[in-house]
Motif scaffolding. Structure first.
Motif, PDB file in Angstrom:
ATOM      1  N   TYR A 247      -0.854   7.495   0.549  1.00 41.97           N
ATOM      2  CA  TYR A 247       0.456   6.495   0.377  1.00 41.97           C
ATOM      3  C   TYR A 247       0.932   6.633   2.003  1.00 41.97           C
ATOM      4  O   TYR A 247       0.980   7.594   2.469  1.00 41.97           O
ATOM      5  CB  TYR A 247       1.478   7.134  -0.331  1.00 41.97           C
ATOM      6  CG  TYR A 247       1.203   6.651  -2.097  1.00 41.97           C
ATOM      7  CD1 TYR A 247      -0.120   6.526  -2.691  1.00 41.97           C
ATOM      8  CD2 TYR A 247       2.619   6.346  -2.805  1.00 41.97           C
ATOM      9  CE1 TYR A 247      -0.032   5.940  -3.919  1.00 41.97           C
ATOM     10  CE2 TYR A 247       2.328   5.936  -4.130  1.00 41.97           C
ATOM     11  CZ  TYR A 247       1.036   5.849  -4.523  1.00 41.97           C
ATOM     12  OH  TYR A 247       0.855   5.506  -6.007  1.00 41.97           O
ATOM     13  N   ASP A 255      -4.330   6.368  -3.764  1.00 42.42           N
ATOM     14  CA  ASP A 255      -4.431   5.308  -4.513  1.00 42.42           C
ATOM     15  C   ASP A 255      -5.718   4.383  -3.814  1.00 42.42           C
ATOM     16  O   ASP A 255      -6.019   4.424  -2.905  1.00 42.42           O
ATOM     17  CB  ASP A 255      -3.141   4.347  -4.613  1.00 42.42           C
ATOM     18  CG  ASP A 255      -3.391   3.327  -5.884  1.00 42.42           C
ATOM     19  OD1 ASP A 255      -4.063   3.171  -6.558  1.00 42.42           O
ATOM     20  OD2 ASP A 255      -2.439   2.350  -5.896  1.00 42.42           O
ATOM     21  N   ASP A 257      -7.440   0.808  -2.457  1.00 45.98           N
ATOM     22  CA  ASP A 257      -6.523  -0.273  -1.746  1.00 45.98           C
ATOM     23  C   ASP A 257      -7.229  -1.469  -2.284  1.00 45.98           C
ATOM     24  O   ASP A 257      -8.620  -1.638  -2.704  1.00 45.98           O
ATOM     25  CB  ASP A 257      -6.953  -0.038  -0.229  1.00 45.98           C
ATOM     26  CG  ASP A 257      -6.119  -1.009   0.647  1.00 45.98           C
ATOM     27  OD1 ASP A 257      -5.341  -1.485  -0.031  1.00 45.98           O
ATOM     28  OD2 ASP A 257      -6.484  -1.125   1.868  1.00 45.98           O
ATOM     29  N   GLY A 259      -6.641  -6.178  -2.564  1.00 43.43           N
ATOM     30  CA  GLY A 259      -6.024  -7.358  -2.069  1.00 43.43           C
ATOM     31  C   GLY A 259      -6.596  -8.526  -2.225  1.00 43.43           C
ATOM     32  O   GLY A 259      -7.714  -8.721  -2.945  1.00 43.43           O
ATOM     33  N   ASN A 281      -2.513  -3.717  -0.794  1.00 41.66           N
ATOM     34  CA  ASN A 281      -1.693  -2.653  -1.624  1.00 41.66           C
ATOM     35  C   ASN A 281      -0.701  -2.156  -0.620  1.00 41.66           C
ATOM     36  O   ASN A 281      -1.166  -1.233  -0.021  1.00 41.66           O
ATOM     37  CB  ASN A 281      -2.713  -1.897  -2.246  1.00 41.66           C
ATOM     38  CG  ASN A 281      -1.888  -0.739  -2.959  1.00 41.66           C
ATOM     39  OD1 ASN A 281      -0.662  -0.697  -3.420  1.00 41.66           O
ATOM     40  ND2 ASN A 281      -2.718   0.277  -3.698  1.00 41.66           N
ATOM     41  N   GLU A 282       0.529  -2.349  -0.692  1.00 41.19           N
ATOM     42  CA  GLU A 282       1.497  -1.747   0.186  1.00 41.19           C
ATOM     43  C   GLU A 282       1.802  -0.066  -0.140  1.00 41.19           C
ATOM     44  O   GLU A 282       2.245   0.168   0.904  1.00 41.19           O
ATOM     45  CB  GLU A 282       2.908  -2.506  -0.004  1.00 41.19           C
ATOM     46  CG  GLU A 282       3.653  -2.392  -1.022  1.00 41.19           C
ATOM     47  CD  GLU A 282       4.960  -2.968  -0.796  1.00 41.19           C
ATOM     48  OE1 GLU A 282       5.159  -3.715   0.066  1.00 41.19           O
ATOM     49  OE2 GLU A 282       5.979  -3.134  -1.632  1.00 41.19           O
ATOM     50  N   ARG A 283       1.273   0.130  -1.203  1.00 38.75           N
ATOM     51  CA  ARG A 283       1.366   1.624  -1.174  1.00 38.75           C
ATOM     52  C   ARG A 283       0.526   2.629  -0.386  1.00 38.75           C
ATOM     53  O   ARG A 283       0.913   3.620   0.253  1.00 38.75           O
ATOM     54  CB  ARG A 283       1.089   2.230  -2.646  1.00 38.75           C
ATOM     55  CG  ARG A 283       2.062   1.543  -3.662  1.00 38.75           C
ATOM     56  CD  ARG A 283       1.815   2.460  -5.054  1.00 38.75           C
ATOM     57  NE  ARG A 283       0.368   1.830  -5.773  1.00 38.75           N
ATOM     58  CZ  ARG A 283       0.394   0.899  -6.318  1.00 38.75           C
ATOM     59  NH1 ARG A 283       1.375   0.078  -6.754  1.00 38.75           N
ATOM     60  NH2 ARG A 283      -0.795   0.515  -6.940  1.00 38.75           N
ATOM     61  N   SER A 285      -1.669   0.453   2.537  1.00 36.70           N
ATOM     62  CA  SER A 285      -1.925  -0.159   3.469  1.00 36.70           C
ATOM     63  C   SER A 285      -0.613  -0.629   4.179  1.00 36.70           C
ATOM     64  O   SER A 285       0.203  -1.138   3.744  1.00 36.70           O
ATOM     65  CB  SER A 285      -2.462  -1.580   2.802  1.00 36.70           C
ATOM     66  OG  SER A 285      -2.899  -2.581   4.177  1.00 36.70           O
ATOM     67  N   SER A 314       4.209  -2.734   5.563  1.00 40.06           N
ATOM     68  CA  SER A 314       4.548  -2.207   4.161  1.00 40.06           C
ATOM     69  C   SER A 314       6.065  -2.017   4.055  1.00 40.06           C
ATOM     70  O   SER A 314       6.511  -1.267   4.934  1.00 40.06           O
ATOM     71  CB  SER A 314       3.705  -1.128   3.704  1.00 40.06           C
ATOM     72  OG  SER A 314       4.193  -0.692   2.539  1.00 40.06           O
TER      73      SER A 314
END
Length: 378
Positions: A247, A255, A257, A259, A281-283, A285, A314
């Motif tokens: 993260y 997690d 990735d 998109g 995935n902003e968690r 990236s 993000s």
């Protein structure tokens, strides 16, 4: 210019059994090759760039060679490339987006290098379908644009070469299945590859590349469609990386990735526009969203292009010292010697490189001028 002598082809540390297997598999297919039809093309590119609000400057040099060898049911493709190295105090390090070709091929010590970046075989099934297996470049197969995709002849800035929200692996082992476009029917492309390519491996070796079960490795998968509708081209796709990523705001959490992206292009006689959008995935990236637009026009003496791109950080990574990053570039490319040697004048404006607005690592705003010479043959 921080360039070093280009080294030999990087074939060391390739396991001997793997080499024997590769030769054994290649031999029967190569026997069907039409060597008279071997096509060789390539070129060399030299770039010099100057940061106008300081005395800092640097240069890069790269070479490319491509070999196409047709067979009865498809064809072999090999891509060999090399580049000069990048020093720690280079403007290419402080402003990594301004030159998409700088330091593109390095050895494990960070020195200049020459390597086989792609080596694959294409099986043709009928007139429209094909399966490509081997060492491939996923970024050259999807998120493509006719006017914003090639750092040797088009934009220098990385934001106009590929969508930065797509977490591409470097040159990697995999397969691609494609159904080519026909009239108004779209082109479909599916890619299944290792998440770690040559530059993604710490040793940058082919032995590590061939070890698909190494710790931390996963799968890069993508499905996309592309329509060619008269003067328009429309592309969209999704992608996934199954390897674990920390993260951006909690290194104890991981997690996958993933998109999606969209590409639109249209020609108006000698003019073209291109539009790109991407989400990730902003968690995990830092580049969570992206948008760019480019404009190009052909003139009798050359091509002019303008581009603007914004990378959105993000929300999980955003802090008081960070902000979104903007990239602007204008360039004009003109032939010098026939259609083989061209010169390009480029001017770029970059804000918050690396999303850092403190100005401690690099200036918050930089104006960079450049000149590029590119030579090609075929």
């Amino acid at each position: 210019m921080h360039a070093h002598t280009v080294t030999c082809l990087y074939l060391n540390r390739l396991p001997l059994p793997g080499l024997f297997v590769a030769v054994a598999l290649c031999a029967p297919v190569t026997a069907w090759c039409d060597w008279d039809e071997l096509d060789i093309r390539g070129g060399a590119t030299a770039v010099f760039q100057q940061e106008l609000n300081s005395s800092d400057n640097d240069g890069s040099f790269s070479v490319d060679l491509m070999f196409d060898l047709p067979t009865a049911n498809g064809g072999w493709f090999m891509y060999v490339e090399g580049s000069s190295s990048v020093s720690e105090d280079s403007i290419f390090t402080r402003y990594p987006s301004i030159n998409g070709e700088a330091g593109s091929v390095l050895n494990r010590r960070g020195n200049s290098h020459l390597q086989i970046s792609e080596l694959n075989y294409r099986f043709d099934f009928g007139a429209r379908s094909q399966l490509t297996i081997g060492e491939i470049d996923p970024s050259a197969r999807i998120d493509r644009s006719r006017v914003s995709n090639d750092e040797n002849t088009q934009f220098l800035n990385q934001s106009f070469i590929n969508n930065p929200t797509i977490h591409f692996p470097d040159y990697t082992l995999g397969l691609m299945y494609r159904i080519n476009a026909h009239e108004r029917e779209p082109e479909f492309t599916v890619i299944l590859a290792s998440s770690d390519g040559i530059a993604d491996n710490p040793t940058r070796s082919y032995s590590h590349l061939l070890d698909l079960t190494a710790a931390g490795k996963g799968v890069f998968a993508s499905a996309s469609a592309r329509w060619f509708l008269d003067s328009r081209e429309i592309g969209l796709g999704t992608w996934l990386r199954s390897d674990k990523h920390e993260y951006v705001d909690d290194t104890n959490m991981t997690d996958k990735d993933f998109g999606a992206y969209f590409v639109y292009g249209k020609a108006f006689g000698p003019q073209t526009i291109n539009f790109r959008v991407g989400f990730a995935n902003e968690r995990v990236s830092q580049v969570a969203r992206f948008v760019s637009i480019t404009y190009g026009r052909e003139y009798a003496r050359g091509n002019l292009s303008l581009g603007y791109a914004r990378a959105f950080e993000s929300n999980r990574a955003r802090g008081p010292d960070s902000d979104d990053s903007d990239q602007l570039e204008a360039w004009f490319r003109t032939p010098i010697v026939g259609n083989a040697l061209h010169a390009t004048a480029s001017l770029q404006y970059v804000t918050n490189p690396g999303f850092d607005r403190t100005g401690l690592i690099a200036e918050r705003n930089a104006l960079v001028a450049g000149i590029r010479l590119d030579y090609s043959f075929q």
